[in-house]
Design an enzyme around this catalytic site. Structure first.
Site, PDB file in Angstrom:
ATOM      1  N   ASP A  28       1.632  -0.083  -4.918  1.00  0.00           N
ATOM      2  CA  ASP A  28       0.542  -0.002  -5.743  1.00  0.00           C
ATOM      3  C   ASP A  28       0.308   1.518  -6.304  1.00  0.00           C
ATOM      4  O   ASP A  28      -0.056   1.678  -7.479  1.00  0.00           O
ATOM      5  CB  ASP A  28      -0.992  -0.158  -4.853  1.00  0.00           C
ATOM      6  CG  ASP A  28      -1.079   0.754  -3.853  1.00  0.00           C
ATOM      7  OD1 ASP A  28      -0.412   1.489  -3.300  1.00  0.00           O
ATOM      8  OD2 ASP A  28      -2.254   0.538  -3.223  1.00  0.00           O
ATOM      9  N   HIS A  29       0.602   2.450  -5.805  1.00  0.00           N
ATOM     10  CA  HIS A  29       0.400   3.721  -6.210  1.00  0.00           C
ATOM     11  C   HIS A  29       1.224   4.757  -5.184  1.00  0.00           C
ATOM     12  O   HIS A  29       1.685   4.607  -4.230  1.00  0.00           O
ATOM     13  CB  HIS A  29      -0.769   4.278  -6.346  1.00  0.00           C
ATOM     14  CG  HIS A  29      -1.744   4.081  -5.040  1.00  0.00           C
ATOM     15  ND1 HIS A  29      -1.592   4.729  -3.882  1.00  0.00           N
ATOM     16  CD2 HIS A  29      -2.505   2.867  -4.763  1.00  0.00           C
ATOM     17  CE1 HIS A  29      -2.551   4.308  -2.978  1.00  0.00           C
ATOM     18  NE2 HIS A  29      -3.146   3.261  -3.578  1.00  0.00           N
ATOM     19  N   GLU A  64       0.754  -0.951   0.162  1.00  0.00           N
ATOM     20  CA  GLU A  64       0.094  -0.034   0.017  1.00  0.00           C
ATOM     21  C   GLU A  64       0.880   1.253   0.063  1.00  0.00           C
ATOM     22  O   GLU A  64       1.633   1.447   1.024  1.00  0.00           O
ATOM     23  CB  GLU A  64      -0.935   0.010   1.310  1.00  0.00           C
ATOM     24  CG  GLU A  64      -1.876   1.100   1.227  1.00  0.00           C
ATOM     25  CD  GLU A  64      -2.714   1.553   0.083  1.00  0.00           C
ATOM     26  OE1 GLU A  64      -3.528   0.506  -0.410  1.00  0.00           O
ATOM     27  OE2 GLU A  64      -2.695   2.570  -0.278  1.00  0.00           O
ATOM     28  N   THR A 110      -5.820   1.675  -5.637  1.00  0.00           N
ATOM     29  CA  THR A 110      -5.325   0.053  -5.541  1.00  0.00           C
ATOM     30  C   THR A 110      -5.894  -0.681  -6.668  1.00  0.00           C
ATOM     31  O   THR A 110      -5.310  -1.575  -7.121  1.00  0.00           O
ATOM     32  CB  THR A 110      -5.648  -0.452  -4.049  1.00  0.00           C
ATOM     33  OG1 THR A 110      -5.298   0.541  -3.117  1.00  0.00           O
ATOM     34  CG2 THR A 110      -5.253  -1.727  -4.065  1.00  0.00           C
ATOM     35  N   HIS A 133      -1.686   3.168   4.696  1.00  0.00           N
ATOM     36  CA  HIS A 133      -2.783   3.689   3.773  1.00  0.00           C
ATOM     37  C   HIS A 133      -2.789   5.234   4.521  1.00  0.00           C
ATOM     38  O   HIS A 133      -2.944   5.439   5.737  1.00  0.00           O
ATOM     39  CB  HIS A 133      -4.153   2.951   4.024  1.00  0.00           C
ATOM     40  CG  HIS A 133      -5.158   3.682   2.923  1.00  0.00           C
ATOM     41  ND1 HIS A 133      -5.509   4.979   2.929  1.00  0.00           N
ATOM     42  CD2 HIS A 133      -5.477   2.899   1.854  1.00  0.00           C
ATOM     43  CE1 HIS A 133      -6.377   4.955   1.992  1.00  0.00           C
ATOM     44  NE2 HIS A 133      -6.381   3.924   1.142  1.00  0.00           N
TER      45      HIS A 133
HETATM   46  C1  GP9 Z   1      -8.976  -0.933   0.270  1.00  0.00           C
HETATM   47  C2  GP9 Z   1      -7.357  -0.593  -0.066  1.00  0.00           C
HETATM   48  C3  GP9 Z   1      -6.979   0.772  -0.209  1.00  0.00           C
HETATM   49  O1  GP9 Z   1      -9.371  -2.137   0.130  1.00  0.00           O
HETATM   50  O2  GP9 Z   1      -7.260  -1.362  -1.226  1.00  0.00           O
HETATM   51  O3  GP9 Z   1      -7.449   1.317  -1.389  1.00  0.00           O
HETATM   52  P1  GP9 Z   1      -7.050   2.693  -1.994  1.00  0.00           P
HETATM   53  O4  GP9 Z   1      -7.793   3.556  -1.252  1.00  0.00           O
HETATM   54  O5  GP9 Z   1      -5.533   2.743  -1.916  1.00  0.00           O
HETATM   55  O6  GP9 Z   1      -7.426   2.501  -3.347  1.00  0.00           O
HETATM   56 MN    MN Z   2      -3.918   1.642  -2.266  1.00  0.00          MN
END
Ligand code: GP9
Ligand code: MN
Length: 408
Positions: free
Chosen positions: A254-255, A38, A80, A195
């Site tokens: 992921d980003h 994340e 994500t 996150h």
């Molecule tokens: C939520 C997690 C976070 O299930 O994958 O999502 P994001 O806000 O990073 O897209």
């Molecule tokens: Mn994410």
């Protein structure tokens, strides 16, 4: 009728790169453990905050893995879920909205579906509600056998922070799921603790927050450090359970975690001004591919999340010729160093193009447009063709053509 697909197929065919002969099939029959980290950006790797390493475990792990230090996330508003879309389909997410919501009933030819045909069991593990990002529906379209969601984990007040189950507990509880999976498996893990807004319990802070005027950036470092520790424990568990040597392990960010709203604090941390060029370079996320018995190597090829599908399939010995993949195998010898971000920015071996400006990659200086010009059209086609496929659900015709071809 799918006639639109002809141009696209020709484009894809022209971009196809023959896999690296030494690595093709090197992990045939092995489990694949894919870990989406994340909000993890590359700038934390081999870096310190308050004099302490931010990712001590990853810094060691990359020494025995293939580490890609010019690997970009290509996500848009779907965050994500967009990264999942890129990785499993080698297609671009959309310029607006999240493809997981808007086109979840499309026909896809995702990695899980292909692996299933090759004897794999496929699963995603993520301790959130199954309908978040519409995952429960989209995963069916991708061909996943099983989604271990929040109901497959024991989530209490004590083992939760921020968005939910803490990463260390998530990994630990996942072991019993891994053990019950038919082998070989393709298991995608999606972490959560790192996150926004990067909340963390005091006892889990292994480094102190940074000290800028951005609370977000300050708190980012302790949660990245926490995730690193959770990963360390997980890899140790995989060894203890005897799964490690039978698996290839792929970790990727992921980003971005730190948006441009925090440029001032980021400048302070990096010790340089965050120009549009630096901003684009900050879209790099770590990619680490661990193959048992292989020596570590840092690979600087310009690449992105879209390249993972053909890379993984080739490592497993599965041919991708004829697939509608926009990415290319990261280990292919003659791959074109060219990565397009979802906002139309692109990166080549020597140049970065963003906000209608061409930059030299070695100095970050603005340079003449003509150096970037030859790639402008290609960048446009990439996104346009992929969008056509998604908006027109064109892979349903591809499926038909493929089946027809097989019958003849
Ligand atoms: C939520 C997690 C976070 O299930 O994958 O999502 P994001 O806000 O990073 O897209
Ligand atoms: Mn994410």
């Amino acid at each position: 009728d799918g006639s639109e697909l002809v141009d696209i197929e020709n484009y894809i065919r022209a971009n196809y790169k023959h896999p690296n002969d030494e690595l093709f099939g090197i992990a045939k029959g092995k489990n694949v453990i894919l870990i989406s980290m994340e909000s993890t950006q590359s700038f934390v790797i081999n870096n310190t905050v308050n004099g302490e390493e931010i990712t001590p475990f990853l810094n060691e792990f990359i020494k025995e893995s293939y580490y890609f230090n010019n690997f970009y996330h290509q996500t848009g508003q779907g965050k994500t879920s967009d990264s999942e879309f890129l990785v499993d389909n080698s297609l671009y997410p959309l310029g607006r909205g999240a493809v997981f919501f808007t086109h979840s009933r499309n026909e896809f030819r995702a990695t899980p579906e292909i692996l299933k045909e090759n004897g794999y069991f496929t699963a995603t593990l993520h301790a959130n509600n199954k309908s978040f990002w519409n995952r429960d529906i989209m995963y069916q379209s991708f061909g996943y056998d099983r989604f271990y969601d929040i109901n497959d984990f024991e989530v209490t007040e004590e083992n939760s922070v921020g968005w939910g189950l803490k990463d260390a507990d998530f990994f630990q509880q996942s072991i019993r799921h891994l053990k019950e999976m038919p082998k070989p498996f393709y298991a995608k893990y999606i972490t959560l603790t790192n996150h926004f807004p990067f909340d963390l319990d005091e006892e889990d802070k292994l480094v102190q927050p940074y000290t800028s005027n951005s609370k977000t950036l300050n708190n980012y470092f302790p949660t990245v450090r926490y995730q690193d520790e959770a990963l360390k424990q997980f890899i140790q568990s995989l060894k203890d359970e005897g799964i490690y040597d039978d698996s290839i392990i792929i970790l990727y960010g992921d980003h971005y975690g730190i948006s441009e709203n925090h440029n001032r604090a980021m400048s302070e941390f990096l010790g340089e001004e965050v120009t549009p060029f630096v901003s684009t370079q900050l879209q790099r996320v770590p990619l680490i591919i661990h193959i048992p018995g292989h020596k570590g190597k840092t690979i600087s090829t310009v690449s992105g999340q879209i390249d993972l599908k053909p890379t993984i399939l080739h490592l497993l010995g599965i041919d991708t010729k004829g697939n509608i993949d926009f990415g290319t195998d990261l280990f292919a010898d003659d791959r074109l160093e060219f990565t397009v971000l979802r906002d139309g920015s692109f990166i080549t071996k020597d140049y970065v193009y963003t906000r209608d400006t061409c930059y030299r990659k070695d100095t970050g200086e603005i340079t003449e447009e003509r150096y970037c010009e030859q790639y402008l059209e290609k960048a446009k086609y990439e996104l346009e063709y992929s969008d056509k496929i998604v908006y027109g659900d064109l892979l349903r015709f591809y499926e038909n053509l493929r089946k027809k071809g097989n019958n003849e």
